[in-house]
Structures are given as structure tokens and as C-alpha cells.
Write a protein that holds these residues in place. Structure first.
Motif, PDB file in Angstrom:
ATOM      1  N   GLN A 255     -90.963  40.627  -7.214  1.00 17.26           N
ATOM      2  CA  GLN A 255     -89.816  39.753  -7.476  1.00 17.26           C
ATOM      3  C   GLN A 255     -88.697  40.514  -8.176  1.00 17.26           C
ATOM      4  N   LEU A 256     -89.040  41.342  -9.156  1.00 15.79           N
ATOM      5  CA  LEU A 256     -88.028  42.094  -9.890  1.00 15.79           C
ATOM      6  C   LEU A 256     -87.325  43.097  -8.986  1.00 15.79           C
ATOM      7  N   VAL A 257     -88.078  43.750  -8.093  1.00 17.59           N
ATOM      8  CA  VAL A 257     -87.479  44.701  -7.158  1.00 17.59           C
ATOM      9  C   VAL A 257     -86.512  43.986  -6.230  1.00 17.59           C
ATOM     10  N   ARG A 258     -86.909  42.830  -5.724  1.00 20.32           N
ATOM     11  CA  ARG A 258     -86.045  42.066  -4.829  1.00 20.32           C
ATOM     12  C   ARG A 258     -84.750  41.671  -5.522  1.00 20.32           C
ATOM     13  N   LEU A 259     -84.857  41.214  -6.766  1.00 17.09           N
ATOM     14  CA  LEU A 259     -83.664  40.800  -7.494  1.00 17.09           C
ATOM     15  C   LEU A 259     -82.784  41.987  -7.838  1.00 17.09           C
ATOM     16  N   ALA A 260     -83.402  43.127  -8.164  1.00 16.97           N
ATOM     17  CA  ALA A 260     -82.621  44.323  -8.475  1.00 16.97           C
ATOM     18  C   ALA A 260     -81.838  44.788  -7.260  1.00 16.97           C
ATOM     19  N   LEU A 261     -82.420  44.665  -6.056  1.00  9.71           N
ATOM     20  CA  LEU A 261     -81.704  45.041  -4.846  1.00  9.71           C
ATOM     21  C   LEU A 261     -80.436  44.206  -4.691  1.00  9.71           C
ATOM     22  N   SER A 262     -80.522  42.927  -5.000  1.00  5.67           N
ATOM     23  CA  SER A 262     -79.359  42.059  -4.863  1.00  5.67           C
ATOM     24  C   SER A 262     -78.296  42.388  -5.904  1.00  5.67           C
ATOM     25  N   ARG A 263     -78.716  42.546  -7.162  1.00  5.01           N
ATOM     26  CA  ARG A 263     -77.749  42.810  -8.236  1.00  5.01           C
ATOM     27  C   ARG A 263     -76.963  44.083  -8.001  1.00  5.01           C
ATOM     28  N   SER A 264     -77.621  45.100  -7.465  1.00  8.42           N
ATOM     29  CA  SER A 264     -76.976  46.404  -7.347  1.00  8.42           C
ATOM     30  C   SER A 264     -75.887  46.437  -6.296  1.00  8.42           C
ATOM     31  N   ARG A 265     -75.765  45.394  -5.482  1.00  8.57           N
ATOM     32  CA  ARG A 265     -74.845  45.460  -4.368  1.00  8.57           C
ATOM     33  C   ARG A 265     -73.611  44.580  -4.499  1.00  8.57           C
ATOM     34  N   GLU A 266     -73.599  43.627  -5.384  1.00 10.84           N
ATOM     35  CA  GLU A 266     -72.491  42.686  -5.430  1.00 10.84           C
ATOM     36  C   GLU A 266     -71.177  43.339  -5.852  1.00 10.84           C
ATOM     37  N   LEU A 267     -71.233  44.243  -6.822  1.00  9.62           N
ATOM     38  CA  LEU A 267     -70.004  44.908  -7.252  1.00  9.62           C
ATOM     39  C   LEU A 267     -69.430  45.770  -6.134  1.00  9.62           C
ATOM     40  N   LEU A 268     -70.304  46.448  -5.372  1.00  5.96           N
ATOM     41  CA  LEU A 268     -69.833  47.247  -4.249  1.00  5.96           C
ATOM     42  C   LEU A 268     -69.232  46.360  -3.161  1.00  5.96           C
ATOM     43  N   ALA A 269     -69.818  45.184  -2.947  1.00  2.89           N
ATOM     44  CA  ALA A 269     -69.264  44.276  -1.939  1.00  2.89           C
ATOM     45  C   ALA A 269     -67.894  43.760  -2.368  1.00  2.89           C
ATOM     46  N   ASP A 270     -67.721  43.479  -3.665  1.00  4.80           N
ATOM     47  CA  ASP A 270     -66.399  43.081  -4.161  1.00  4.80           C
ATOM     48  C   ASP A 270     -65.384  44.197  -3.940  1.00  4.80           C
ATOM     49  N   ALA A 271     -65.796  45.425  -4.245  1.00  2.46           N
ATOM     50  CA  ALA A 271     -64.892  46.562  -4.040  1.00  2.46           C
ATOM     51  C   ALA A 271     -64.583  46.759  -2.565  1.00  2.46           C
ATOM     52  N   GLY A 272     -65.591  46.560  -1.705  1.00  2.00           N
ATOM     53  CA  GLY A 272     -65.354  46.686  -0.271  1.00  2.00           C
ATOM     54  C   GLY A 272     -64.403  45.632   0.253  1.00  2.00           C
ATOM     55  N   SER A 273     -64.458  44.430  -0.323  1.00  2.00           N
ATOM     56  CA  SER A 273     -63.519  43.389   0.076  1.00  2.00           C
ATOM     57  C   SER A 273     -62.091  43.784  -0.253  1.00  2.00           C
ATOM     58  N   VAL A 274     -61.906  44.358  -1.435  1.00  2.00           N
ATOM     59  CA  VAL A 274     -60.565  44.815  -1.820  1.00  2.00           C
ATOM     60  C   VAL A 274     -60.103  45.931  -0.901  1.00  2.00           C
ATOM     61  N   MET A 283     -59.567  38.272  -4.295  1.00  2.00           N
ATOM     62  CA  MET A 283     -61.007  38.303  -4.560  1.00  2.00           C
ATOM     63  C   MET A 283     -61.310  37.714  -5.933  1.00  2.00           C
ATOM     64  N   ILE A 284     -60.479  38.031  -6.912  1.00  2.00           N
ATOM     65  CA  ILE A 284     -60.679  37.490  -8.260  1.00  2.00           C
ATOM     66  C   ILE A 284     -60.517  35.977  -8.260  1.00  2.00           C
ATOM     67  N   SER A 285     -59.447  35.495  -7.624  1.00  2.00           N
ATOM     68  CA  SER A 285     -59.202  34.056  -7.582  1.00  2.00           C
ATOM     69  C   SER A 285     -60.326  33.327  -6.846  1.00  2.00           C
ATOM     70  N   ARG A 328     -67.957  40.710 -12.793  1.00  2.00           N
ATOM     71  CA  ARG A 328     -67.378  41.135 -11.517  1.00  2.00           C
ATOM     72  C   ARG A 328     -65.858  41.112 -11.579  1.00  2.00           C
ATOM     73  N   VAL A 329     -65.297  40.076 -12.195  1.00  3.93           N
ATOM     74  CA  VAL A 329     -63.842  40.001 -12.337  1.00  3.93           C
ATOM     75  C   VAL A 329     -63.336  41.134 -13.223  1.00  3.93           C
ATOM     76  N   GLN A 330     -64.049  41.407 -14.297  1.00  2.00           N
ATOM     77  CA  GLN A 330     -63.641  42.485 -15.193  1.00  2.00           C
ATOM     78  C   GLN A 330     -63.617  43.824 -14.468  1.00  2.00           C
ATOM     79  N   ALA A 331     -64.599  44.061 -13.587  1.00  3.12           N
ATOM     80  CA  ALA A 331     -64.617  45.308 -12.817  1.00  3.12           C
ATOM     81  C   ALA A 331     -63.427  45.388 -11.873  1.00  3.12           C
ATOM     82  N   LEU A 332     -63.070  44.267 -11.239  1.00  2.00           N
ATOM     83  CA  LEU A 332     -61.927  44.263 -10.332  1.00  2.00           C
ATOM     84  C   LEU A 332     -60.617  44.461 -11.083  1.00  2.00           C
ATOM     85  N   VAL A 333     -60.526  43.912 -12.274  1.00  2.00           N
ATOM     86  CA  VAL A 333     -59.324  44.102 -13.085  1.00  2.00           C
ATOM     87  C   VAL A 333     -59.204  45.553 -13.529  1.00  2.00           C
TER      88      VAL A 333
END
Length: 405
Positions: A255-274, A283-285, A328-333
Motif C-alpha cells: 500500500q505504501l509503495v502504491r501511494l508513493a508512486l502516486s505522490r511522486s508524480r503529481e508535481l511533475l504533471a502540474d509542471a507538464g501542464s504548464v 493550473m493554479i486557479s 502544489r500551488v506553491q511549487a507553481l508559484v
């Protein structure tokens, strides 16, 4: 694997993900070994701890091909039917350009601009504000969006969310997450199987240690026999505790491995959207509007882990599948130069048309308007009266495909 930029971060995450997924297969073998310990402890009486451990290891070797085959079969079934299962759980339905021209055009334009194959488009009829991507290959990729998201977000914000999901597809996140969920499900299946077997096995039919006779029956006196039975029972109890602990540990780590896989990718996906939209403010809004409003009724935890935002919080962030919206917003800012409007309170009495133009509610008071900003929602010009001031002459606002501009 060191990471010094966006693309090296992507490669590094893929490499770590492959190692973690290989580790999940190892966890299945640990489960099989724990099951062998349980069988040996419950079926053999009068043996010391080292005998049980060695016998279980001996049993594991011929069981490895069967365990691997069962896990592979599980993956094959999920490979072909995971999308049908997700659609059945969430109520997702395929839509065409004719049914959703606004959403279809936004997604198609993003795909064309970056040479990305157009995924299937699905809609969930729900007031929740969320979206997710699924699929294990190019023919299976799909992006699912809720009707609540379409009503609450404007075109630029929806484009940012679609860019987020396309980045998950481009980076290989979708495949990794689906496979991780599949294997974690296999570990959970084995754990439940072993615990059920342990409950139903019974204690009364030990075959004896050392060739059919009980370890304790070889003693010459009744006192020594009683002592041997007590000692052998203690050894079996120790082995059972070890087996149960291994099963619980394997399940928890999966369970922890599965959740870690998800957490590690959201910031990169936000950056990819930008990167796709060139619009960090959108993206922030979008994140601020989606924040804590993405709960899909009836969706399993595995589905929520695929979404843009998962409002199901974990204990002390240990079981959280996503970084907080604030992080996530703080990283985008900080790294994309965006502007944070702060937490937004969506209007509950306002219906949004396809162009995201606010319509006055039939009844009830009008709550305060959203704060204005680069991509924030502007106050309702109608006010409490519901009458929008008209314009005429050369400065009149022309009507467009999504309503007045």
C-alpha cells in the motif's frame, strides 16, 4: 539516479517505479513463504522453530512458478478489463465531438500542438470536480472528466487540467499507477486468502515431526513429555506470529509503495501542464477550484488515486496519495511564476453554462462573488437583480460559440 531537471526527474521516477514494482513481486513471494510457515506450523507438531523456517523455505521453491503464474494471470485480466471495471465503478461513458464539442476541441488542440495521440474522452455525470487518465497502451488511453468540472471551470482552467492528465500519459505515470494498483491488489488477495485459510484450518491434525511420531512422544517420562509439548507449542506459536507479521508487513508495504508512486508524480504533471499550456495561472486557479471538491461517490480508493486531486487525506500524510493543493500551488508559484489567488469558495447557487457564463439562481440569496484575478472568476455583473447591463453600438460584445465574449 540523480535528477537535475524536468526530464531527468521523469526518467528517474520511471526507474524508481520499475524497482518498486519489482519489489511488489517480491512481496508476493514473501506472502507465499508466510503461507508456507502457517501450513507447516498448523500441520506439524513438536518441531523447533528452525525446522519450521527451513521446511517453509523448502516449500517455497516449488511454489514460486505457481505464485508468479497467478500474479501474471491477475495482471493479464486487469490489462484487458481494468477500464471496464473503472467505468462500472464511476459511471464513465464515452463521448464524441458532437456530444461535447467544447471539451473535445480543447483536448484535441492540446494533442495536436504536442504531437500526442488523441486519447478517448469520457464523462462522469457527477457534481464532483475531478478528472483522471487511465490505460496501459495507446489504444487504451482515456481521459475522464466530471460534469461538475465542466460547469465550474473556464476553458483555460479545463485546458490546464487536460494538460495535467496528458502529462500523466506522456510520462508513463498512468501505466505505472495501474500496474501498481493491480499488483497491490494481488498482494491484498493473497493476504485475505491466507488469513481465511488460517481461520478455517484447525489445530487438531498435526502430522508430527520426525517421521509420523510426535516430537514430544519420544520422551520417557510424563513430566518431560509435558515439557516437550509445551516447548513445541511455543515454537509453533512463534512461527505463526512470524507468518502473520510477514503477511501484514507485505500488505502494508504494498500500500505504501502504491501511494508513493502516486505522490511522486503529481508535481511533475502540474509542471507538464504548464509546459503544454504556457499558463501557470490557469493550473493554479483550477487546483484552487478543485481543492476538496473532488470526492467521487462510490469510487474506490484505487480510482481516487488516479484523480487530479484526492480529498481522502492520509494519516500524518503517510497514506496521502497526493501532495496538498497548497504545496502544489506553491511549487507553481515558485518555479513557474504563477500567481496564487488563495482558496476559492465556489458559488453553490449558480449554474454554469457550457461557456462558463454565470446565470442567476432562481431562488435564494446571492453569495459574495469570487475574487477576481488573472484567471479567477469575475463578480457577477448582474448583482442581485439578475439584469445584465446591455451594450450597443461598436463596443457591443459579439456572441461567440460559447456565449458572449
Amino acid at each position: 539516479m540523480a535528477a537535475y531537471g524536468l526530464y531527468t526527474h521523469i526518467a528517474s521516477n520511471k526507474f524508481r517505479s520499475m524497482l518498486l514494482l519489482a519489489g511488489l513481486f517480491v512481496l508476493i513471494y514473501v506472502m507465499v513463504y508466510a503461507g508456507a510457515l502457517l501450513v507447516e506450523a498448523l500441520s506439524t507438531s513438536g518441531a523447533p522453530v528452525d525446522y519450521y523456517l527451513a521446511a517453509a523455505l523448502h516449500d517455497l521453491i516449488p511454489a514460486l512458478p505457481y505464485a508468479t503464474g497467478a500474479a501474471a494471470l491477475w495482471i493479464v485480466i486487469a490489462y484487458f478489463f481494468h477500464q471496464s471495471i473503472i467505468d462500472a465503478v464511476t459511471g464513465g461513458e464515452d463521448v464524441t465531438r458532437k456530444q461535447q464539442p467544447r471539451l473535445y476541441n480543447l483536448l484535441e488542440n492540446l494533442c495536436i500542438s504536442r504531437g500526442i495521440a488523441m486519447p478517448k474522452l469520457k464523462i462522469i455525470d457527477s457534481d464532483a470536480l475531478n478528472a483522471f487518465a487511465t490505460g496501459l497502451n495507446r489504444r487504451q488511453y482515456s481521459v475522464t472528466v466530471t460534469t461538475g468540472l465542466l460547469r465550474a471551470l473556464n476553458d483555460q482552467e479545463i485546458e490546464a487540467v487536460l494538460g495535467h492528465e496528458l502529462t500523466h500519459i506522456r510520462n508513463g505515470d498512468v501505466q505505472m499507477m495501474v500496474v501498481a494498483v493491480i499488483i497491490a491488489g494481488a498482494v491484498g488477495f493473497f493476504a485475505e486468502l491466507f488469513f481465511r485459510s488460517f481461520t478455517n484450518f484447525g489445530w487438531g491434525y498435526g502430522r508430527g515431526y520426525g517421521g509420523g511420531s510426535s516430537w514430544s512422544s519420544s520422551s520417557s517420562s510424563s513430566s518431560s513429555s509435558s515439557s516437550d509439548r509445551k516447548g513445541s507449542g511455543g515454537a509453533a506459536a512463534i512461527v505463526i506470529v512470524i507468518a502473520v507479521a510477514l503477511i501484514a508487513l507485505a500488505w502494508l508495504l504494498s500500500q505504501l509503495v502504491r501511494l508513493a508512486l502516486s505522490r511522486s508524480r503529481e508535481l511533475l504533471a502540474d509542471a507538464g501542464s504548464v509546459e503544454l499550456t504556457k499558463n501557470p495561472d490557469a493550473m493554479i486557479s483550477a487546483l484552487r477550484k478543485i481543492e476538496n471538491r473532488g470526492e467521487l461517490p462510490g469510487a474506490t480508493s484505487a480510482v481516487m488515486e488516479l484523480c487530479v486531486d484526492n480529498p481522502r487525506e492520509g494519516f500524518a500524510d503517510l497514506f496521502a496519495t497526493h501532495p496538498s493543493v497548497q504545496a502544489r500551488v506553491q511549487a507553481l508559484v515558485e518555479f513557474a511564476g504563477g500567481h496564487d489567488p488563495g482558496p476559492l469558495a465556489l458559488r453553490s447557487d449558480t449554474a454554469m453554462d457550457p461557456g462558463n457564463q454565470a446565470q442567476p439562481a432562481a431562488t435564494g440569496p446571492v453569495p459574495p462573488a469570487l475574487p477576481s484575478g488573472p484567471w479567477g472568476q469575475t463578480p457577477d455583473p448582474a448583482g442581485a437583480s439578475g439584469a445584465v447591463p446591455s451594450r450597443s453600438g461598436p463596443w457591443a460584445r459579439p456572441a461567440g460559440p460559447w456565449g458572449p465574449h
